[in-house]
Structures are given as C-alpha cells and as structure tokens.
Design a protein around this motif. Structure first.
Motif, mmCIF file in Angstrom:
data_model
loop_
_atom_site.group_PDB
_atom_site.id
_atom_site.type_symbol
_atom_site.label_atom_id
_atom_site.label_comp_id
_atom_site.label_asym_id
_atom_site.label_seq_id
_atom_site.Cartn_x
_atom_site.Cartn_y
_atom_site.Cartn_z
ATOM 1 N N GLN A 63 -82.383 36.895 -37.957
ATOM 2 C CA GLN A 63 -82.550 36.348 -39.303
ATOM 3 C C GLN A 63 -81.320 36.635 -40.167
ATOM 4 O O GLN A 63 -80.862 35.768 -40.895
ATOM 5 C CB GLN A 63 -83.797 36.926 -39.963
ATOM 6 N N GLU A 64 -80.798 37.839 -40.072
ATOM 7 C CA GLU A 64 -79.612 38.214 -40.848
ATOM 8 C C GLU A 64 -78.404 37.377 -40.441
ATOM 9 O O GLU A 64 -77.665 36.884 -41.291
ATOM 10 C CB GLU A 64 -79.309 39.703 -40.660
ATOM 11 N N ARG A 67 -78.828 33.744 -41.752
ATOM 12 C CA ARG A 67 -79.067 33.547 -43.183
ATOM 13 C C ARG A 67 -78.008 32.665 -43.856
ATOM 14 O O ARG A 67 -78.338 31.792 -44.647
ATOM 15 C CB ARG A 67 -79.145 34.880 -43.908
ATOM 16 N N ASP A 68 -76.738 32.870 -43.532
ATOM 17 C CA ASP A 68 -75.660 32.096 -44.149
ATOM 18 C C ASP A 68 -75.012 31.103 -43.196
ATOM 19 O O ASP A 68 -73.958 30.548 -43.502
ATOM 20 C CB ASP A 68 -74.587 33.055 -44.700
ATOM 21 N N HIS A 69 -75.636 30.873 -42.047
ATOM 22 C CA HIS A 69 -75.078 29.950 -41.058
ATOM 23 C C HIS A 69 -75.380 28.512 -41.496
ATOM 24 O O HIS A 69 -76.541 28.165 -41.755
ATOM 25 C CB HIS A 69 -75.678 30.224 -39.680
ATOM 26 N N PRO A 70 -74.360 27.657 -41.591
ATOM 27 C CA PRO A 70 -74.567 26.280 -42.067
ATOM 28 C C PRO A 70 -75.636 25.503 -41.292
ATOM 29 O O PRO A 70 -76.408 24.747 -41.894
ATOM 30 C CB PRO A 70 -73.191 25.632 -41.902
ATOM 31 N N ASP A 72 -78.310 26.681 -39.769
ATOM 32 C CA ASP A 72 -79.648 27.165 -40.113
ATOM 33 C C ASP A 72 -80.005 26.804 -41.552
ATOM 34 O O ASP A 72 -81.148 26.469 -41.830
ATOM 35 C CB ASP A 72 -79.762 28.667 -39.887
ATOM 36 N N ILE A 73 -79.045 26.868 -42.453
ATOM 37 C CA ILE A 73 -79.313 26.485 -43.837
ATOM 38 C C ILE A 73 -79.799 25.035 -43.885
ATOM 39 O O ILE A 73 -80.806 24.723 -44.536
ATOM 40 C CB ILE A 73 -78.061 26.684 -44.719
ATOM 41 N N GLN A 76 -83.372 24.827 -42.228
ATOM 42 C CA GLN A 76 -84.423 25.376 -43.084
ATOM 43 C C GLN A 76 -84.732 24.443 -44.251
ATOM 44 O O GLN A 76 -85.895 24.261 -44.615
ATOM 45 C CB GLN A 76 -84.044 26.772 -43.589
ATOM 46 N N LYS A 77 -83.708 23.831 -44.809
ATOM 47 C CA LYS A 77 -83.923 22.872 -45.890
ATOM 48 C C LYS A 77 -84.746 21.688 -45.384
ATOM 49 O O LYS A 77 -85.690 21.237 -46.046
ATOM 50 C CB LYS A 77 -82.585 22.387 -46.444
#
Length: 101
Positions: A63-64, A67-70, A72-73, A76-77
């Motif tokens: 998860q960490e 968190r800021d991986h394009p 995954d962002i 998730q959106k």
C-alpha cells in the motif's frame, strides 16, 4: 507471505461496470503490484459485496509503495467511483476463524 481476506462494497447498479472493468487491469499497475511483493489477488463478488483474497509479502508495504504510483492513483480513481467508500480508507480485513491445514 501474508494471506489476507478483504471486504469492500459496490454502489448499487455498478456490478456490471465493475466486472467489466476488471476483465483486464492496466499492465503498468500489474507490474507495479508484482514489483512490490504481490503474488496473487482474487476478487469474488456476491451482489454488491466484494471479497478479496490477497497473497503478498507485506500488505502495508505494498500500500505504501503504491500510494503515489501513477498507475495505482489512476486505478483507484476509476474504481472508487464504483465503490461505497474509498478503497484505501475503507478496506476491511476479515478475521480468520478457521482453516483446514
């Protein structure tokens, strides 16, 4: 290796969209998850209820790392619009009660 059962819930009417959008996940997301210790992630759906079975080296570290991986962002959106709540904030682990060794 950790083996986790997680639970999430869909918004009503989003079942078919969710299934369709999970037919293939983005290759860059697949690679990022595998590079960060994910071995397997299965999702079962019963109506609006989603049950995830995850095999990972360290779920918190995964998860960490994501968190800021394009990739995954973006994912998730795309998925959070279908979920009843934000995945990262609302995913709940299920307590293991029994297992046949």
């Amino acid at each position: 290796m950790q083996r986790l059962a997680l639970r999430t819930r869909l918004k009503p009417g989003c079942e078919e969209i969710y299934d369709r959008e999970h037919a293939v996940i983005p290759a860059d997301l697949d690679a990022a998850m595998r590079e960060n210790g994910l071995h397997s992630w299965r999702i079962y759906r019963d109506g609006l209820d989603l049950f995830h079975y995850v095999e990972v080296d360290d779920f918190a570290a995964l998860q960490e790392a994501l968190r800021d991986h394009p990739a995954d962002i973006a994912w998730q959106k795309q998925m959070n619009r279908l979920l009843d709540g934000d995945f990262a904030k609302n995913v709940t682990g299920l307590k293991l009660v029994w297992e046949l060794p």
